[in-house]
Design an enzyme around this catalytic site. Structure first.
Site, short mmCIF file in Angstrom:
data_model
loop_
_atom_site.label_atom_id
_atom_site.label_comp_id
_atom_site.label_asym_id
_atom_site.label_seq_id
_atom_site.Cartn_x
_atom_site.Cartn_y
_atom_site.Cartn_z
N ASP A 17 0.83 -1.22 0.00
CA ASP A 17 0.00 0.00 0.00
C ASP A 17 0.86 1.26 0.00
O ASP A 17 1.96 1.28 0.56
CB ASP A 17 -0.92 -0.02 1.23
CG ASP A 17 -2.04 1.00 1.11
OD1 ASP A 17 -2.40 1.37 -0.03
OD2 ASP A 17 -2.55 1.44 2.16
N HIS A 19 2.01 3.31 -9.11
CA HIS A 19 1.77 1.87 -9.37
C HIS A 19 2.94 1.28 -10.16
O HIS A 19 3.39 0.17 -9.89
CB HIS A 19 0.46 1.69 -10.14
CG HIS A 19 -0.75 2.12 -9.35
ND1 HIS A 19 -0.93 1.78 -8.03
CD2 HIS A 19 -1.83 2.87 -9.68
CE1 HIS A 19 -2.06 2.30 -7.58
NE2 HIS A 19 -2.62 2.97 -8.56
N LEU A 63 9.92 -21.16 -4.84
CA LEU A 63 9.00 -20.19 -4.24
C LEU A 63 7.66 -20.25 -4.94
O LEU A 63 7.61 -20.31 -6.17
CB LEU A 63 9.59 -18.77 -4.39
CG LEU A 63 8.70 -17.61 -3.93
CD1 LEU A 63 8.53 -17.61 -2.40
CD2 LEU A 63 9.30 -16.26 -4.37
C1 IPE Z 1 -5.50 -2.63 0.02
O1 IPE Z 1 -5.15 -1.30 -0.14
C2 IPE Z 1 -5.55 -3.32 -1.30
C3 IPE Z 1 -4.28 -3.48 -2.00
C4 IPE Z 1 -3.10 -3.09 -1.61
C5 IPE Z 1 -4.36 -4.17 -3.25
P1 IPE Z 1 -6.25 -0.15 -0.24
O2 IPE Z 1 -5.52 1.13 -0.38
O3 IPE Z 1 -7.24 -0.47 -1.29
O4 IPE Z 1 -6.97 -0.26 1.17
P2 IPE Z 1 -7.73 0.84 2.06
O5 IPE Z 1 -8.69 1.56 1.14
O6 IPE Z 1 -6.68 1.75 2.60
O7 IPE Z 1 -8.38 0.04 3.13
C1 IPE Z 2 -1.83 0.21 -3.30
O1 IPE Z 2 -1.55 1.59 -3.32
C2 IPE Z 2 -2.07 -0.33 -4.70
C3 IPE Z 2 -3.44 -0.74 -4.97
C4 IPE Z 2 -4.42 -0.72 -4.12
C5 IPE Z 2 -3.72 -1.24 -6.29
P1 IPE Z 2 -2.71 2.65 -3.31
O2 IPE Z 2 -3.11 2.93 -4.71
O3 IPE Z 2 -3.82 2.24 -2.40
O4 IPE Z 2 -1.95 3.90 -2.72
P2 IPE Z 2 -2.49 4.93 -1.62
O5 IPE Z 2 -2.91 4.13 -0.43
O6 IPE Z 2 -3.63 5.66 -2.26
O7 IPE Z 2 -1.31 5.80 -1.34
MG MG Z 3 -4.10 2.48 -0.39
#
Ligand code: IPE
Ligand code: IPE
Ligand code: MG
Length: 240
Positions: free
Chosen positions: A12, A29, A123
C-alpha cells in the site's frame, strides 16, 4: 534466526508516493514493481517458500475507471514480461480472486502464467487480484453447500478443516508473517481466514520505497516474536 515459511503483503501507498512527487497515481503503481521483484529475490535468498501479494482488492473496483484500466494494463504487461524470468528463478505463480470480474486479456495471461511448469519450485508466488477475504469465505461455503446437495458431504462434516481446505490458500500453510506498508493498520479484506494467527507487521514506508532494509526489519521483528497460538510460553532450558 526463525524464518517465516509464508509471507503475505499488502502493498500500500503507491498513490501517496506519486502525489508527494507531483506525479499521477499511475506513476506510483509503476514504481511499485521494483519492490515486488525485490521481495521475490529476498524470499528466494532467505529460503521463504510462499509469498502472497495483494495486488487488487474487490473494493478497488470502486476507483476511477482510468486508474482501474491502468492497473489492469500494468498487470497484463508485467505478467507478459516477467513470467519467463520468474520460471527461470524457480518461481511458480498462482492467482487468487474472483476471475469472473476480470476481462479476457488478463484472464489469458493468468492462465498462461499458471500453466507454466516449474518443477520443484523454490518459491510459490500468489497474487491476489480482484480478491476479497469475505468473497473467499462465501465461495468456500458455497462449494461445501454444493457438495452437501450432491450427497458428497454430510452436514456433520462441515468444520474448520473442510471449510479451510476450500479457502483459496487452503493448499499451502497459513501466512506466518503479514506485512502492510503505507502506514494504515488494517487488513482491508485481505486473507481473513488464513491470517487468523499470523504475526502482523506494519510500516509507514510507502510501497514504492520498500527496500531490502525494510524487508530485513520485518524479518528481524518476526524472529523476535513469540508465537503461542493460545498456549503458554515454551519452558526455558534449565541453566546449568
Ligand atoms: C488494500 O489497499 C488493497 C491493496 C493493496 C491491493 P487499499 O488502499 O485499497 O486499502 P484501504 O482503502 O486503505 O483500506
Ligand atoms: C496500493 O496503493 C495499490 C493498490 C491498491 C492497487 P494505493 O493505490 O492504495 O496507494 P495509496 O494508499 O492511495 O497511497
Ligand atoms: Mg491504499
Amino acid at each position: 534466526m526463525t524464518v517465516p515459511r509464508h509471507v503475505a503483503i499488502i502493498m500500500d501507498g503507491n498513490g501517496r508516493w506519486a502525489s508527494r512527487r507531483g506525479l499521477p497515481r499511475s506513476a506510483g503503481h509503476k514504481a511499485g514493481l521494483k519492490p515486488v521483484r525485490l521481495c521475490v529475490e529476498e524470499c528466494r535468498r532467505r529460503g521463504i517458500s510462499y509469498l502472497t501479494l495483494f495486488a487488487f482488492s474487490s473494493e478497488n473496483w470502486s476507483r476511477p475507471v482510468t486508474e482501474v484500466g491502468f492497473l489492469m494494463s500494468l498487470f497484463i504487461e508485467t505478467l507478459e514480461r516477467e513470467i519467463d524470468d520468474l520460471a527461470r528463478q524457480s518461481v511458480e505463480v498462482r492467482f487468487i480472486g474472483d476471475r469472473s470480474a476480470l476481462g479476457t486479456p488478463i484472464l489469458q495471461r493468468i492462465e498462461a502464467a499458471e500453466a507454466r511448469c516449474v518443477p520443484a519450485a523454490q518459491l510459490r508466488l500468489t497474487i491476489a487480484l480482484a480478491y476479497g477475504g469475505r468473497w473467499d469465505i462465501a465461495r468456500a461455503a458455497r462449494t461445501l453447500a454444493l457438495d452437501v446437495m450432491a450427497g458428497r458431504l454430510s452436514i456433520d462434516e462441515i468444520n474448520e478443516s473442510t471449510l479451510g481446505q476450500r479457502i483459496s490458500l487452503g493448499d499451502i500453510p497459513d501466512p506466518d508473517l503479514f506485512i502492510r506498508t503505507g502506514g494504515e493498520q488494517r487488513i482491508s479484506n485481505f486473507l481473513l481466514w488464513s491470517l487468523a494467527y499470523s504475526e502482523l507487521w506494519f510500516t509507514e514506508r510507502l510501497w514504492p520505497e520498500f527496500d531490502a532494509g525494510d524487508f530485513g526489519a520485518a524479518m528481524d521483528a518476526y524472529a523476535g516474536r513469540e508465537r503461542r497460538f493460545g498456549g503458554v510460553p515454551a519452558p526455558r532450558e534449565p541453566a546449568c
